[in-house]
Motif scaffolding. Sequence first.
Motif, mmCIF file in Angstrom:
data_model
loop_
_atom_site.group_PDB
_atom_site.id
_atom_site.type_symbol
_atom_site.label_atom_id
_atom_site.label_comp_id
_atom_site.label_asym_id
_atom_site.label_seq_id
_atom_site.Cartn_x
_atom_site.Cartn_y
_atom_site.Cartn_z
ATOM 1 N N SER A 104 0.831 -1.211 0.000
ATOM 2 C CA SER A 104 0.000 0.000 0.000
ATOM 3 C C SER A 104 0.857 1.251 0.000
ATOM 4 O O SER A 104 0.335 2.364 -0.056
ATOM 5 C CB SER A 104 -0.919 0.021 1.221
ATOM 6 O OG SER A 104 -0.163 0.049 2.425
ATOM 7 N N ASP A 105 2.189 1.093 0.062
ATOM 8 C CA ASP A 105 3.164 2.185 0.137
ATOM 9 C C ASP A 105 2.885 3.095 1.338
ATOM 10 O O ASP A 105 2.947 4.305 1.234
ATOM 11 C CB ASP A 105 3.186 2.994 -1.162
ATOM 12 C CG ASP A 105 4.474 3.811 -1.290
ATOM 13 O OD1 ASP A 105 5.478 3.434 -0.665
ATOM 14 O OD2 ASP A 105 4.456 4.837 -1.999
ATOM 15 N N LEU A 106 2.605 2.474 2.486
ATOM 16 C CA LEU A 106 2.358 3.220 3.720
ATOM 17 C C LEU A 106 3.379 2.818 4.773
ATOM 18 O O LEU A 106 3.858 1.685 4.798
ATOM 19 C CB LEU A 106 0.951 2.958 4.239
ATOM 20 C CG LEU A 106 -0.201 3.517 3.392
ATOM 21 C CD1 LEU A 106 -1.540 3.025 3.926
ATOM 22 C CD2 LEU A 106 -0.168 5.045 3.356
ATOM 23 N N ALA A 107 3.685 3.758 5.657
ATOM 24 C CA ALA A 107 4.585 3.497 6.771
ATOM 25 C C ALA A 107 4.144 4.330 7.961
ATOM 26 O O ALA A 107 3.558 5.408 7.799
ATOM 27 C CB ALA A 107 6.034 3.831 6.397
ATOM 28 N N VAL A 108 4.434 3.825 9.162
ATOM 29 C CA VAL A 108 4.126 4.544 10.401
ATOM 30 C C VAL A 108 5.413 4.750 11.176
ATOM 31 O O VAL A 108 6.216 3.817 11.343
ATOM 32 C CB VAL A 108 3.111 3.769 11.261
ATOM 33 C CG1 VAL A 108 2.881 4.485 12.596
ATOM 34 C CG2 VAL A 108 1.783 3.616 10.532
ATOM 35 N N LEU A 218 -3.081 1.065 8.492
ATOM 36 C CA LEU A 218 -2.336 1.771 9.534
ATOM 37 C C LEU A 218 -2.499 1.173 10.927
ATOM 38 O O LEU A 218 -1.502 1.034 11.658
ATOM 39 C CB LEU A 218 -2.714 3.258 9.529
ATOM 40 C CG LEU A 218 -2.342 4.015 8.245
ATOM 41 C CD1 LEU A 218 -2.823 5.456 8.312
ATOM 42 C CD2 LEU A 218 -0.840 3.966 8.003
ATOM 43 N N PRO A 219 -3.724 0.810 11.369
ATOM 44 C CA PRO A 219 -3.822 0.198 12.713
ATOM 45 C C PRO A 219 -2.996 -1.077 12.841
ATOM 46 O O PRO A 219 -2.398 -1.338 13.895
ATOM 47 C CB PRO A 219 -5.322 -0.090 12.847
ATOM 48 C CG PRO A 219 -5.988 0.894 11.942
ATOM 49 C CD PRO A 219 -5.056 1.022 10.772
ATOM 50 N N ALA A 220 -2.942 -1.872 11.769
ATOM 51 C CA ALA A 220 -2.143 -3.104 11.814
ATOM 52 C C ALA A 220 -0.655 -2.786 11.885
ATOM 53 O O ALA A 220 0.102 -3.481 12.577
ATOM 54 C CB ALA A 220 -2.445 -3.968 10.592
ATOM 55 N N LEU A 221 -0.207 -1.743 11.176
ATOM 56 C CA LEU A 221 1.199 -1.364 11.242
ATOM 57 C C LEU A 221 1.572 -0.910 12.650
ATOM 58 O O LEU A 221 2.666 -1.213 13.145
ATOM 59 C CB LEU A 221 1.508 -0.259 10.227
ATOM 60 C CG LEU A 221 1.357 -0.621 8.746
ATOM 61 C CD1 LEU A 221 1.835 0.526 7.869
ATOM 62 C CD2 LEU A 221 2.107 -1.897 8.411
ATOM 63 N N ILE A 222 0.682 -0.177 13.299
ATOM 64 C CA ILE A 222 0.944 0.272 14.668
ATOM 65 C C ILE A 222 0.960 -0.905 15.634
ATOM 66 O O ILE A 222 1.802 -0.990 16.535
ATOM 67 C CB ILE A 222 -0.110 1.313 15.096
ATOM 68 C CG1 ILE A 222 0.042 2.602 14.263
ATOM 69 C CG2 ILE A 222 0.002 1.627 16.586
ATOM 70 C CD1 ILE A 222 -1.071 3.610 14.488
ATOM 71 N N GLU A 223 0.047 -1.844 15.443
ATOM 72 C CA GLU A 223 -0.086 -2.977 16.363
ATOM 73 C C GLU A 223 0.959 -4.056 16.108
ATOM 74 O O GLU A 223 1.586 -4.570 17.047
ATOM 75 C CB GLU A 223 -1.483 -3.582 16.223
ATOM 76 C CG GLU A 223 -1.788 -4.704 17.198
ATOM 77 C CD GLU A 223 -1.938 -4.247 18.626
ATOM 78 O OE1 GLU A 223 -1.721 -5.079 19.531
ATOM 79 O OE2 GLU A 223 -2.270 -3.057 18.834
ATOM 80 N N ASP A 224 1.172 -4.417 14.839
ATOM 81 C CA ASP A 224 1.997 -5.585 14.515
ATOM 82 C C ASP A 224 3.235 -5.268 13.672
ATOM 83 O O ASP A 224 4.086 -6.133 13.489
ATOM 84 C CB ASP A 224 1.161 -6.625 13.751
ATOM 85 C CG ASP A 224 -0.078 -7.054 14.521
ATOM 86 O OD1 ASP A 224 0.023 -7.239 15.750
ATOM 87 O OD2 ASP A 224 -1.144 -7.196 13.890
#
Length: 346
Positions: A104-108, A218-224
């Motif tokens: 998705s080309d996203l990062a946190v 995004l919530p999954a990137l923050i969590e996992d």
Amino acid sequence: MIGATVAVGGLGVGSSVAQDEGDGDDGVDSPYTAVYRDTIDSVVLVTVAGPRGRGGLGSGFVIDEQHVVTNDHVVSSATDDGVELQFNTEEWRTASIVGTDPYSDLAVLRVENMPDAASGLSIVDREPAIGQEVLALGNPFGLDASISQGIVSGVDRVLPSPSGFSIPAAIQTDAPVNPGNSGGPLVSLEGEVFGVVFAGAGQAIGFAISPRLANRVLPALIEDGTYEHPYMGVAVQPVGPEIADAVGLEDATGVLVVEVVPDAPAADVLEPAIPGQPSSGDVIVAIDGQQVQNQAQLLSYLALETAPGDTVALTVVRSGDEQSVEVTLDSRPESQLPQTPIGPER
């Protein structure tokens, strides 16, 4: 397919304004100025120190007390030194990478001591309306704290991804977007985030990652630290009049299965077309009862409505007959395709 852009009055679609420290408020009563004042303190310049000095820069924005969103390709070259963020208040912070998703080309990023002026921007969970005014905030070519104005030119676009897979459900805008804008917010005149700007398409128009896709990832990137995308394991192409006539469709609609990956969820369920035989192969015309007219609709449904482990019902036309088959989705494997060169922006 790229939709046409539209010109409007006022500042004009595609106008760009770079603001200085004082943002020039001498009696100006502009909705753009109001949104800028309300949001710019939450927009950051992202600076990355990469290997052998090959770093890059982009944009990002705050979503809560600790986290900043940007594009994966902005931070993909980051070393152990972390990522440096500069806020509109001229404060600097060192951020750590919490999670990335090249699909998705996203990062946190995580910031331990967020500046007081920065507050979380709200990402909506709906698509914007075509023709709606939007503003792109960020740092084009490293010009900090810039704003550009335009409209939503289209929705449900499919973008190339650094992973080799496509990014579905993207927003198209004619607000000027340039290298350095990637990762910044595309906002409405109410200051709500309508997407995460993507400046890697190499075109004279702008795109943003869908807010609905961002709200899943995004919530999954923050969590996992990672996000599991659903995977069916097929390649498809649009159905034109020639293919429609060959397979017995009244209208040119749906997508033709041209390849099924061995051992993928769709293997032994869907039949790919045989080269040179236009009447062979399955045409997918619906998924879970939702009509599939093109590739973008199929990709968007899979990305926004399903998850690994889900079983989807596909309506296919095979040898002139319509029938229903089921596919149980898996997690997307690492890409084996050549990667799209979108590397860190400079």
